[in-house]
Design an enzyme around this catalytic site. Structure first.
Site, PDB file in Angstrom:
ATOM      1  N   GLY A  36       0.843  -1.206   0.000  1.00 36.95           N
ATOM      2  CA  GLY A  36       0.000   0.000   0.000  1.00 36.95           C
ATOM      3  C   GLY A  36       0.874   1.250   0.000  1.00 36.95           C
ATOM      4  O   GLY A  36       0.686   2.163  -0.809  1.00 36.95           O
ATOM      5  N   HIS A  37       1.869   1.264   0.895  1.00 39.94           N
ATOM      6  CA  HIS A  37       2.795   2.401   0.942  1.00 39.94           C
ATOM      7  C   HIS A  37       3.572   2.512  -0.370  1.00 39.94           C
ATOM      8  O   HIS A  37       3.773   3.612  -0.895  1.00 39.94           O
ATOM      9  CB  HIS A  37       3.819   2.218   2.071  1.00 39.94           C
ATOM     10  CG  HIS A  37       3.225   2.147   3.451  1.00 39.94           C
ATOM     11  ND1 HIS A  37       3.251   1.014   4.206  1.00 39.94           N
ATOM     12  CD2 HIS A  37       2.617   3.094   4.210  1.00 39.94           C
ATOM     13  CE1 HIS A  37       2.692   1.251   5.377  1.00 39.94           C
ATOM     14  NE2 HIS A  37       2.294   2.504   5.412  1.00 39.94           N
ATOM     15  N   GLN A 153      -9.102  10.271   6.860  1.00 37.29           N
ATOM     16  CA  GLN A 153      -7.844  11.027   6.951  1.00 37.29           C
ATOM     17  C   GLN A 153      -7.647  11.894   5.701  1.00 37.29           C
ATOM     18  O   GLN A 153      -7.224  13.049   5.790  1.00 37.29           O
ATOM     19  CB  GLN A 153      -6.678  10.058   7.118  1.00 37.29           C
ATOM     20  CG  GLN A 153      -5.325  10.708   7.096  1.00 37.29           C
ATOM     21  CD  GLN A 153      -4.228   9.761   7.525  1.00 37.29           C
ATOM     22  OE1 GLN A 153      -3.976   9.591   8.710  1.00 37.29           O
ATOM     23  NE2 GLN A 153      -3.573   9.127   6.562  1.00 37.29           N
ATOM     24  N   VAL A 176      -4.735  -0.707  -1.676  1.00 41.02           N
ATOM     25  CA  VAL A 176      -4.121  -1.951  -2.150  1.00 41.02           C
ATOM     26  C   VAL A 176      -4.556  -3.073  -1.203  1.00 41.02           C
ATOM     27  O   VAL A 176      -4.518  -2.904   0.022  1.00 41.02           O
ATOM     28  CB  VAL A 176      -2.584  -1.827  -2.175  1.00 41.02           C
ATOM     29  CG1 VAL A 176      -1.938  -3.133  -2.618  1.00 41.02           C
ATOM     30  CG2 VAL A 176      -2.172  -0.684  -3.096  1.00 41.02           C
ATOM     31  N   SER A 186      -0.290  -2.017   8.211  1.00 37.70           N
ATOM     32  CA  SER A 186       0.803  -2.431   9.099  1.00 37.70           C
ATOM     33  C   SER A 186       0.240  -3.228  10.270  1.00 37.70           C
ATOM     34  O   SER A 186       0.900  -4.114  10.806  1.00 37.70           O
ATOM     35  CB  SER A 186       1.556  -1.201   9.618  1.00 37.70           C
ATOM     36  OG  SER A 186       1.971  -0.392   8.532  1.00 37.70           O
TER      37      SER A 186
HETATM   38  P1  AMP Z   1       0.484   4.675   7.698  1.00 34.36           P
HETATM   39  O1  AMP Z   1       1.912   4.235   7.641  1.00 34.36           O
HETATM   40  O2  AMP Z   1      -0.461   3.611   8.143  1.00 34.36           O
HETATM   41  O3  AMP Z   1       0.300   5.987   8.417  1.00 34.36           O
HETATM   42  O4  AMP Z   1       0.070   4.977   6.189  1.00 34.36           O
HETATM   43  C1  AMP Z   1       0.806   5.880   5.402  1.00 34.36           C
HETATM   44  C2  AMP Z   1       0.035   6.138   4.145  1.00 34.36           C
HETATM   45  O5  AMP Z   1      -0.150   4.924   3.427  1.00 34.36           O
HETATM   46  C3  AMP Z   1      -1.357   6.717   4.417  1.00 34.36           C
HETATM   47  O6  AMP Z   1      -1.650   7.712   3.470  1.00 34.36           O
HETATM   48  C4  AMP Z   1      -2.233   5.505   4.237  1.00 34.36           C
HETATM   49  O7  AMP Z   1      -3.552   5.818   3.864  1.00 34.36           O
HETATM   50  C5  AMP Z   1      -1.514   4.764   3.125  1.00 34.36           C
HETATM   51  N1  AMP Z   1      -1.920   3.356   3.102  1.00 34.36           N
HETATM   52  C6  AMP Z   1      -1.938   2.508   4.151  1.00 34.36           C
HETATM   53  N2  AMP Z   1      -2.420   1.300   3.768  1.00 34.36           N
HETATM   54  C7  AMP Z   1      -2.719   1.418   2.446  1.00 34.36           C
HETATM   55  C8  AMP Z   1      -3.270   0.527   1.477  1.00 34.36           C
HETATM   56  N3  AMP Z   1      -3.615  -0.716   1.792  1.00 34.36           N
HETATM   57  N4  AMP Z   1      -3.443   0.990   0.219  1.00 34.36           N
HETATM   58  C9  AMP Z   1      -3.113   2.262  -0.101  1.00 34.36           C
HETATM   59  N5  AMP Z   1      -2.588   3.141   0.768  1.00 34.36           N
HETATM   60  C10 AMP Z   1      -2.399   2.734   2.019  1.00 34.36           C
END
Ligand code: AMP
Length: 281
Positions: A36-37, A153, A176, A186
């Site tokens: 996703g990231h 968010q 994703v 995560s």
């Molecule tokens: P986080 O590390 O959880 O703060 O996420 C960092 C960024 O990655 C944020 O903009 C999340 O929305 C995005 N993100 C997390 N999981 C996914 C995913 N499965 N698909 C797309 N973006 C994601």
């Protein structure tokens, strides 16, 4: 790829990039990186001249009884993945540098930050808005990339950027998913094998809601109740909320006449998962 640890160094580097006329793309993350990231990094790589990724587990967006201390951390593995994605600058500030003693400013986002996730996690979006505003000041991006996985968010960030006149374009990228539909997160690392299987119920509920809408159901309560009923069939699941809302205001709708956002927060054992689906009719 350069590893940047201090705010001063970061600000100097991005100022220089700006003077060179480069378009800076920024992907904020809390690390423990997954596909996703990486999809956000690829989107940034495609659109921008320089890609900056931040890796910072932000203490102020966690509640006192939440998982800040045990949140997965893997800086070394994350750096390898970033390098592979051709990230230019990996910014890893310390919590002490971001919030030095005496730091005493918080951004409070209004209504949109206080409903749904905001209601169940008081202070969460204030923490998010504050750290994102600070990171924008440190990195001065032209474009910032966020995942639709955290739908509320993205709405909060758009509000922040509008209200505080940040000259940053916000891009939301699609969620994703794993092969069985579970949104990558995560926090999926917390799930036991049995819980991992149970977690599929979130995606199934979204599919159910979507199908009902596509079959012509227009009563939001019916959609919400059917999704709730399905999730309750999974013994390991405990619902925080199931919402059928307006895609921009997130307010509950009653009669569905346009696009809606289906939003879920569900506990699977001790792990809280969120997911959503935008349904355009
Ligand atoms: P986080 O590390 O959880 O703060 O996420 C960092 C960024 O990655 C944020 O903009 C999340 O929305 C995005 N993100 C997390 N999981 C996914 C995913 N499965 N698909 C797309 N973006 C994601």
């Amino acid at each position: 790829m350069r590893l940047i640890r201090t705010i001063k160094q970061m600000q100097d580097l991005t100022s220089k990039l700006h003077r060179q006329g480069r378009i800076i793309g920024f992907v904020p993350t809390m690390g423990a990186l997954h596909e996703g990231h990486l999809s956000l990094m690829r989107a940034a790589r495609k659109r921008c001249d320089a890609v900056v990724v931040s890796l910072f587990v932000n203490p102020t967006q966690f509640g006192p009884n939440e998982d800040y201390a045990r949140y997965p951390r893997d800086a070394r593995g994350d750096a390898v993945l970033c390098r592979r994605e051709k990230v230019d600058l990996l910014f890893m500030p310390t919590a002490e540098a971001v919030y030095p003693e005496g730091h005493d400013t918080q951004i409070r986002v209004g209504r949109i930050g206080e409903v749904l996730e905001g209601a169940l996690r008081p202070g969460h979006f204030s923490g998010v808005a504050t750290v994102v505003a600070k990171l924008f000041q440190m990195i001065q991006p032209d474009v910032a990339f966020f995942g639709q996985k955290d739908y509320q968010q993205t709405v909060v960030i758009r509000q922040l950027v509008r209200d505080l006149n940040f000259p940053v374009k916000i891009v939301a990228c699609p969620t994703v998913r794993e092969n069985d539909g579970l949104a990558m997160s995560s926090r999926n690392r917390y799930l036991s094998m049995e819980e991992r299987r149970a977690a599929r119920i979130l995606f199934k509920a979204l599919q159910k809601g979507k199908a009902l809408l596509q079959q012509g159901e227009r009563d939001a309560t019916t959609v919400q109740e059917e999704m709730t009923r399905l999730i309750r069939q999974e013994p390991m699941a405990k619902i925080d909320y199931v919402s059928v809302g307006h895609p921009e205001t997130l307010e509950d709708v009653s009669r569905i006449e346009g696009p809606v956002i289906l939003l879920l927060a569900v506990w699977i054992g001790k792990t809280r998962l969120i997911d959503n689906a935008l349904v355009k009719l």
